[in-house]
Structures are given as C-alpha cells and as structure tokens.
Design a protein around this motif. Structure first.
Motif, short mmCIF file in Angstrom:
data_model
loop_
_atom_site.label_atom_id
_atom_site.label_comp_id
_atom_site.label_asym_id
_atom_site.label_seq_id
_atom_site.Cartn_x
_atom_site.Cartn_y
_atom_site.Cartn_z
N ARG A 142 -27.16 69.05 -32.55
CA ARG A 142 -28.64 69.01 -31.96
C ARG A 142 -29.56 70.20 -32.67
O ARG A 142 -29.38 71.13 -32.00
N MET A 143 -30.22 69.78 -33.52
CA MET A 143 -31.20 70.67 -34.12
C MET A 143 -32.11 71.27 -33.05
O MET A 143 -32.86 72.33 -33.15
N THR A 144 -32.54 70.58 -32.11
CA THR A 144 -33.43 70.61 -31.05
C THR A 144 -33.05 71.78 -29.94
O THR A 144 -33.59 72.37 -29.33
N GLY A 145 -31.50 71.92 -29.93
CA GLY A 145 -30.99 72.90 -29.20
C GLY A 145 -30.99 74.32 -29.97
O GLY A 145 -30.42 75.32 -29.37
N ALA A 146 -31.35 74.36 -31.24
CA ALA A 146 -31.18 75.64 -32.06
C ALA A 146 -31.93 76.83 -31.42
O ALA A 146 -31.41 77.87 -31.27
N ARG A 147 -33.07 76.33 -30.88
CA ARG A 147 -33.89 77.65 -30.28
C ARG A 147 -33.22 78.23 -29.05
O ARG A 147 -33.14 79.50 -28.88
N GLY A 148 -32.80 77.43 -28.16
CA GLY A 148 -31.97 77.75 -26.88
C GLY A 148 -30.68 78.43 -27.41
O GLY A 148 -30.43 79.38 -26.64
N TRP A 149 -30.06 77.80 -28.33
CA TRP A 149 -28.92 78.70 -28.87
C TRP A 149 -29.03 80.17 -29.19
O TRP A 149 -28.41 81.04 -28.95
N LEU A 150 -29.99 80.11 -30.21
CA LEU A 150 -30.53 81.59 -30.71
C LEU A 150 -30.91 82.48 -29.73
O LEU A 150 -30.43 83.81 -29.58
N ARG A 151 -31.67 82.03 -28.38
CA ARG A 151 -32.00 82.89 -27.44
C ARG A 151 -31.01 83.23 -26.58
O ARG A 151 -30.67 84.39 -26.31
N GLU A 152 -29.82 82.23 -26.31
CA GLU A 152 -28.88 82.74 -25.56
C GLU A 152 -27.77 83.59 -26.18
O GLU A 152 -27.36 84.39 -25.44
N GLN A 153 -27.49 83.66 -27.44
CA GLN A 153 -26.67 84.19 -28.31
C GLN A 153 -27.34 85.43 -29.04
O GLN A 153 -26.63 86.33 -29.99
N ARG A 154 -28.50 85.98 -28.60
CA ARG A 154 -29.31 86.78 -29.45
C ARG A 154 -28.63 88.31 -29.52
O ARG A 154 -28.70 89.08 -30.42
N ASP A 155 -27.91 88.52 -28.26
CA ASP A 155 -27.39 89.79 -28.13
C ASP A 155 -26.12 90.01 -29.21
O ASP A 155 -25.81 91.23 -29.75
N LEU A 156 -25.58 88.75 -29.85
CA LEU A 156 -24.49 88.96 -30.75
C LEU A 156 -25.09 88.51 -31.90
O LEU A 156 -24.69 88.97 -32.84
N GLY A 157 -25.70 87.20 -31.93
CA GLY A 157 -25.97 86.55 -33.08
C GLY A 157 -26.90 87.31 -34.06
O GLY A 157 -26.55 87.47 -35.36
N TYR A 158 -27.95 88.24 -33.44
CA TYR A 158 -28.68 88.91 -34.66
C TYR A 158 -27.79 89.97 -35.21
O TYR A 158 -28.13 90.63 -36.39
N ARG A 159 -27.10 90.70 -34.27
CA ARG A 159 -26.19 91.73 -34.84
C ARG A 159 -25.27 91.11 -35.69
O ARG A 159 -24.99 91.66 -37.09
N TYR A 160 -24.78 89.87 -35.51
CA TYR A 160 -23.85 89.73 -36.64
C TYR A 160 -24.47 89.15 -37.84
O TYR A 160 -23.91 89.01 -39.07
N LEU A 161 -25.85 88.53 -37.80
CA LEU A 161 -26.63 88.18 -38.77
C LEU A 161 -27.00 89.37 -39.71
O LEU A 161 -26.51 89.35 -41.06
N ALA A 162 -27.16 90.60 -39.30
CA ALA A 162 -27.28 91.89 -39.89
C ALA A 162 -25.98 92.16 -40.72
O ALA A 162 -26.00 92.55 -41.85
#
Length: 435
Positions: free
Chosen positions: A214-234
């Motif tokens: 579900r590409m339409t759910g990507a924005r919601g996923w990024l918002r919900e996981q931002r505390d981990l996701g952006y650190r893991y991205l870096a």
C-alpha cells in the motif's frame, strides 16, 4: 513494542518443557535464516563471478559501482520501511503484522520508485559505461527493494522458510537472465538481468503473503515510525554512504579496476559477508524475542552471535589463503591476482564487523536508536577515513588495511554502547517492578 525509555515487560518463559520448546523454535528460525542467507549468498556470488569472468576487470569495476549505489538505496529503504517493522512487529498478532507489512512494503516500493528515478536521471546525464549501468539500475530498483522488503516481513513473522523460498525463486530466475545478458555482453545488460529477476521474486512475494503493498499508507507509516525510522535512515545511509565514498574515492585515486579487486575479495568472503549484510533479517527479530522473554539473556545472545560469526570468518579467510592461483583464476579470471592480495585485510575487516553486528542487533532490539546512531556514525567515519586514507598511502592494499583497522576499532564502541544500554534497561525494569 520497545523503544528507548519504554522497555518491554513480557515475563520470561517458565523453566521446563516450555523453555525447551521456545529454544527449539528459536533454533528453527535461525536455521531458516542461515538457509536464506546461504541462498542469497550463492546468488550474489554467482552473479559476481559470472560478471567478472564475462566482462573482465574494468567492466567488473563498473558493475561494482552500480552494486555499491544499490546498497545505498537499499539501506534508505531498510531504515525507513523494514527496520522499524522488524523491531516493532516481530512476534505480534497476524492482523497487526499484515497491516504493518502492507504499509512497510508500500514504503519500500515508493522509495524504490523515487530513488530509482534519480538513478535513471543521473545515469542518463553521465552517459558512458557508468551512466548506462546507473540508468538501468534505476529501472529495476523498485523490484529489488520490494523483494528485500518481503524477506524482512517474513522474518518478522517468524516464517523464514518463506524468505528462503523467495530467494530461491530469485536464484532460479537469474539463470536464464544471466545467459541472455552474457550474449549481449554489457554491464547494463547484467544489471537489468539481475534486477529483473528480483522483480520476479518480488511478485512471488505478493502471492506468498497474500498482501499487496500500500503505497498510499507510506506517509502514515513514516509518521508512526519516525522516532526509529529517521534514526535508522541516518544510521544505514551512514554505513552505505561510507562504503560508496570508499569505492568512488578508490576509483578516483587508484582506478576503477581497483574497485573490482575489492569486490573480488568480497566475493571470496561471500558466505560470511552476505550473512553479515543481511544479519538484521534474522537476528534483530530474534534479539527482540529474547528481550521480551528473558531480557537478562540478551547480552549473551549477542556475544554468541557476533563471536560465532567472527570466528567463522577467520576460518574461511585462512582457508582462502590455501587456494592455489590456478583455482583462483578459474573462479575470478583476471580479477584474481589483485583480489588475492586483499584476502588477509578483508578477512580481518569482516571479522571486526561481525563482532560489531552482534552488539548492533542488541541495540536494535532495545530500540536504543540514539546509541546505535552514534555508533554507526563513528563506524562510518572510520570506514571512509580508513578506506580513502589507506588508498592515498598505499593504494588498494592500503585501503583494505585501513578498513580492517576501522572495523575492529568500531566494534569496541558498539559493545561499549550495548553494555550501557543493557545496564539502563535492567535498571528501568527493576524500578518498575518495585513500584
């Protein structure tokens, strides 16, 4: 779920039959993980050997630059989409897992489309051999990232056999694709064959899971996981970015053939390097289970994991030193003479990195994203500095020794941070139990 400052409190398994059953289940999941990594390793090894023998040292260096670029994009996808999935949706109810997988795989597909378009544009602008390889990589990027997302998803669910089957499908599809690419005889053709067969496996993953991304759910996923996701991205981009800096720096300082030599040495260490690169497919999910069921065992689990891999890598490297030149040339063709000089430092580098990934799995399971980010930034700076600085001093061999020193030093930092994180976790758990 477990995040920094929010530790899991699931009671550990009782002694007796229940604990033995849990151990057998963990061994089974790890076994499927090893089988999957073996399948992935064999495929990667076969592709590298086939390209090296078909195109020669210089063209193999160009293919290796495309491979390195793919690694950067792959780590972007993992950081945003699948690393948070493994940490937070391992051993959860199926309904929760399915919803998370639909959004996570949609995020991976979206990353593949967006960054694939960038690769395509850059490749068309560059032109030449490197440009055409990057352009073709951009075309196949969505399929490559979606296939990787299915593997993470299956391991999060404890269904490693499905990930293994998916990698087998990719391997089978590679065979006719590589034959056609060899007839064409260009780097671009091999990139398309490699990525196109991954797309076949990605489509098969949809059938295996019964889930549509579900590409339409990507924005919601990024918002919900931002505390981990952006650190893991870096963290992930720091790792793959350092690898890319070393590869392009080595190509500029010594020549593109030297990049092929480094890749050739990595292929010789393929069985362990592939396990190392895909470690989080299995061990982060397992470390999260150990944390929930028996948190005091996490440190020992991570030590066994890292130490076992490091020991196995050293044994494999020692065996490679005994390989006669005739056999080496049969495998790598003209790449062998340069790659053979790098076996010792490359082995030490993989052993050092293996030690560090044991601690990294523990930090991921604890959700200690700030600590793991600090470790990875330090490790990445050491890797890029050692790789490029060594190349300035002593060419390709110097670069490999610089990387070996960097990974061994960085592993000590990973373990120091895991020790501190475990101490914090046990302190928090004790405080809560007293209230």
């Amino acid at each position: 779920m477990t995040t920094e400052g929010d530790e899991a409190t699931v009671p550990e398994a009782p002694p007796g039959p229940a604990r033995r059953t849990a151990k057998r289940a963990m061994v089974g999941r790890l076994s499927w993980g090893l089988a999957d990594q073996a399948a992935s390793s064999i495929s990667n090894f076969a592709v590298g050997i086939y390209v090296a023998r078909s195109l020669g040292a210089t063209a193999f260096g160009v293919f290796s630059l495309a491979w390195v670029t793919y690694g950067v994009v792959l780590n972007v996808s993992r950081g945003l989409a699948t690393d948070p999935l493994v940490v937070r949706f391992s051993a959860v109810p199926e309904a929760s897992w399915r919803g998370a997988v639909a959004r996570s795989s949609g995020t991976a597909l979206g990353v593949g489309g967006a960054l694939g378009a960038v690769c395509l544009a850059v490749g068309l602008g560059l032109g030449g051999g490197v440009g055409s390889a990057l352009a073709c990589l951009g075309v196949v990027m969505p399929g490559l990232l979606l296939q990787d997302a299915w593997r993470y998803s299956f391991f999060a669910a404890g269904s490693g056999q499905k990930a293994f089957a998916n990698d087998l499908v990719w391997g089978v599809a590679l065979v006719p694709a590589m034959v056609v690419a060899a007839r064409v005889g260009s780097v671009a053709a091999f990139v398309l064959a490699w990525g196109g067969s991954a797309a076949v496996a990605a489509l098969y993953g949809c059938l295996q899971s019964g889930i549509r991304p579900r590409m339409t759910g990507a924005r919601g996923w990024l918002r919900e996981q931002r505390d981990l996701g952006y650190r893991y991205l870096a963290e992930n981009v720091g790792l793959s970015g350092a690898y890319q800096i070393r590869a392009y720096g080595l190509g500029a300082l010594v020549g593109v053939t030297s990049v092929g030599a480094v890749r050739g040495a990595e292929l010789l260490l393929g069985p362990f390097l592939a396990v190392l690169m895909g470690l989080s497919l299995v061990t982060v999910a397992e470390a999260a289970r150990v944390l929930r069921q028996a948190s005091h065992r996490l440190g020992g689990f991570c030590l066994l994991l890292g130490g076992g891999q490091a020991g196995a890598a050293l044994l494999w490297g020692a065996a490679l030193l005994l390989v006669p030149d005739r056999l080496g040339e049969l495998v790598l063709g003209g790449v062998w003479p340069a790659a053979a000089q790098l076996i010792v430092p490359a082995t030490l580098g993989v052993a050092g990195a293996s030690l560090g990934t044991g601690a990294a799995a523990g930090l991921r399971a604890l959700g200690a994203a700030r600590r793991s980010l600090r470790c990875q930034m330090f490790a990445s700076a050491c890797y890029a500095g050692g790789g490029v600085g060594g190349a300035v001093i002593a060419g390709t061999v110097g670069s490999s020794w610089g990387v070996a020193a960097a990974t061994l030093s960085s592993s000590a930092v990973w373990w120091q941070q895991l020790r501190s994180a475990l101490r914090e976790h046990h302190g928090t758990t004790t405080t809560r139990s007293m209230k």
